[in-house]
Every structure is written in structure tokens, then in C-alpha cells.
Design an enzyme around this catalytic site. Structure first.
Site, PDB file in Angstrom:
ATOM      1  N   ASP A  74      -7.107   1.112   0.720  1.00 56.95           N
ATOM      2  CA  ASP A  74      -5.754   0.610   0.984  1.00 56.95           C
ATOM      3  C   ASP A  74      -5.423  -0.587   0.086  1.00 56.95           C
ATOM      4  O   ASP A  74      -4.301  -0.706  -0.422  1.00 56.95           O
ATOM      5  CB  ASP A  74      -5.623   0.197   2.450  1.00 56.95           C
ATOM      6  N   ASP A 103       0.807   3.809  -3.123  1.00 59.77           N
ATOM      7  CA  ASP A 103       0.412   5.201  -2.920  1.00 59.77           C
ATOM      8  C   ASP A 103       1.373   6.143  -3.643  1.00 59.77           C
ATOM      9  O   ASP A 103       0.957   7.105  -4.295  1.00 59.77           O
ATOM     10  CB  ASP A 103       0.387   5.507  -1.424  1.00 59.77           C
ATOM     11  N   GLU A 158       0.836  -1.204   0.000  1.00 58.39           N
ATOM     12  CA  GLU A 158       0.000   0.000   0.000  1.00 58.39           C
ATOM     13  C   GLU A 158       0.872   1.256   0.000  1.00 58.39           C
ATOM     14  O   GLU A 158       0.612   2.217  -0.737  1.00 58.39           O
ATOM     15  CB  GLU A 158      -0.902  -0.006   1.230  1.00 58.39           C
ATOM     16  N   GLU A 209      -4.575   0.563  -3.472  1.00 56.78           N
ATOM     17  CA  GLU A 209      -3.207   1.078  -3.552  1.00 56.78           C
ATOM     18  C   GLU A 209      -2.195  -0.062  -3.503  1.00 56.78           C
ATOM     19  O   GLU A 209      -1.165  -0.028  -4.196  1.00 56.78           O
ATOM     20  CB  GLU A 209      -2.949   2.065  -2.416  1.00 56.78           C
TER      21      GLU A 209
END
Length: 252
Positions: free
Chosen positions: A113, A44, A40, A116
Site C-alpha cells: 500500500d 494504484d 494509495e 502505491e
């Protein structure tokens, strides 16, 4: 994981070669074992880079502030959760029994989450170009639906600009109360524009969120507000000066 791999290829247009990466990306920490938090983190960063390039290319006349607002809107947790729901991501996220019973597969933060994490997995599996293609597939259709840059400004910024345009002092914010446990506090913050006689109280899980809520309330009342005239103050009588009564008359 065969069903998840087939879904992944159909939804994101990418066939993941490393099944372990895909499994980790779809595993919440509550399930135990390798989970998706590190992926994650990576996803991101990749997402922000790709979306930054997208908005830079799409909005050639936008300044830095507007580009930042466009990107923030596209990659917000709320926006990512919407995408995750659209592609049925929740059906393939592995959760612990507690999260499963509480409906974690529908929880927006878990879905955002996991999405990502999938971007991070694609980056590790196929490189930046592969991750970029996957992200663009999901985000390019959303560019045309973005609100204007002005609409994306947060309420505090819009309120500040509105009162400055009227030549008035900036709004004031006061924390009225803080309640709840340290990990779950509730803030009440008031926002006032004294020159317009406007005041509202906002509530939120942080001071910033409460300020934004209060500013939003004041903004909604702004169109009907008018500047208050300051009270007329009589000039003080100087010591030794005779008082003049308006009813007195003088004769010549």
C-alpha cells in the site's frame, strides 16, 4: 523527513518537491494525522495504467487475456511487497505504536500500500510522465522474469482447460464447511473430477481462494489419472420375456 527524501530520490530516481506529499505517502493510518490511503488509491490507478502500457508494448503477440494476466502478476500485492522490501521501504513507513510493535514495517499489505501511495505522490508532485518514469524504473527489469501466460493462469482455469481437452465434464466444487467469525472465516471447498476419480479439499479465507487451492491439488494429481470406465449395466428383462440362461443349450 530529510533521510526519507534522500532515500526516495536514490531508490526511485525522483526528487519530490512537496515534502508533505512524501510524508503522507509514508504514513500509515495507525500513526494518526494525514495518512496514505487516498494516495494509495490514486497510485494504484496510475500503476495499472503504466504497467498495462508496458505489457502492451512488450508482448506484441499476446491477446487481451494474456495481457491481463501479465499485468495482474506484476501489480499483485505480493509483487509490490517484494519491490518494497528490495528498496527498504519498510524503514521509512510511519506506523502507530501498535503496528510498530507487531512488526507492521514488514507486513506485506502495508508495504504494498505504501509503494502505491508513493506512486500517487509522484503523480501529484510531478505529473504522469514523472510517475511513469519511476514505475518503469522498478518494473521494466521484471518483464523478462515473468512466467509464461499459461503458467500465470489460475488453477481453476488450468484445470478446466485440462479436463475439457480430455473431453470430460467440468470439475465440480462443493463448499464442505465454513468456520470462524464473520470477519475471519475459513472455507473448506472440495473439487472433484468424477470421470478421473479425483477429489481434493482446499482451505482458504474465501470461497474463491479455497476453490483455487482445491483445484491446484487436483491439478497436481492429473498427470497420473486415467478415465474411469463406467460400470456395465445389464439390460432389464422385459415383462413376459423368457429368461435365458447362458448355460442352456439348444438342439436342432
Amino acid at each position: 523527513m530529510k533521510a526519507a527524501a534522500a532515500w526516495f530520490e536514490e531508490a526511485l530516481g525522483y526528487a519530490c518537491r512537496d515534502a508533505a506529499l512524501l510524508e503522507a505517502a509514508l504514513t500509515h493510518r495507525s500513526a494518526g494525522g494525514p495518512h496514505n490511503e487516498r494516495l494509495e488509491f490514486l497510485g494504484d490507478a496510475v500503476l495499472n495504467c503504466v504497467v498495462a502500457r508496458l505489457v502492451f508494448r512488450e508482448f506484441a503477440a499476446a491477446d487481451e487475456g494474456d495481457l491481463s494476466r501479465f499485468r495482474a502478476s506484476l501489480v499483485s500485492g505480493e509483487a509490490l511487497a517484494v519491490i518494497a522490501l528490495e528498496i527498504d521501504l519498510g524503514q521509512y513507513v510511519r506506523l502507530g505504536s501498535g503496528e510498530l510493535k507487531s512488526g507492521g514495517f514488514r507486513r506485506k499489505s502495508i508495504l504494498a500500500d505504501a509503494l502505491e501511495a508513493l506512486f500517487g505522490a509522484v503523480y501529484l508532485d510531478g505529473g504522469f510522465d514523472a510517475a511513469e518514469r519511476v514505475i518503469e524504473r522498478l518494473f521494466i527489469p521484471r518483464l523478462d522474469r515473468l512466467p509464461s501466460a499459461a503458467e500465470l493462469k489460475d488453477p481453476k482455469t488450468r484445470l478446466q482447460e485440462a479436463v475439457q481437452a480430455k473431453g470430460l465434464p467440468l470439475p465440480g466444487y462443493t463448499v464442505e464447511s465454513i468456520s470462524g467469525e464473520a470477519h475471519n472465516q475459513v472455507f473448506q471447498v472440495s473439487c472433484s473430477v468424477d470421470a478421473l476419480g479425483l477429489r481434493a479439499v482446499g482451505v482458504g479465507p474465501s470461497r474463491r481462494r479455497a476453490e483455487q487451492a482445491a483445484a491446484s491439488e487436483v491439478l497436481s494429481a492429473l498427470p497420473k489419472a486415467s478415465v474411469r470406465s463406467p460400470p456395465v449395466q445389464e439390460a432389464p428383462v422385459q415383462p413376459g420375456s423368457p429368461e435365458i440362461n447362458s448355460s442352456d443349450t439348444t438342439s436342432s
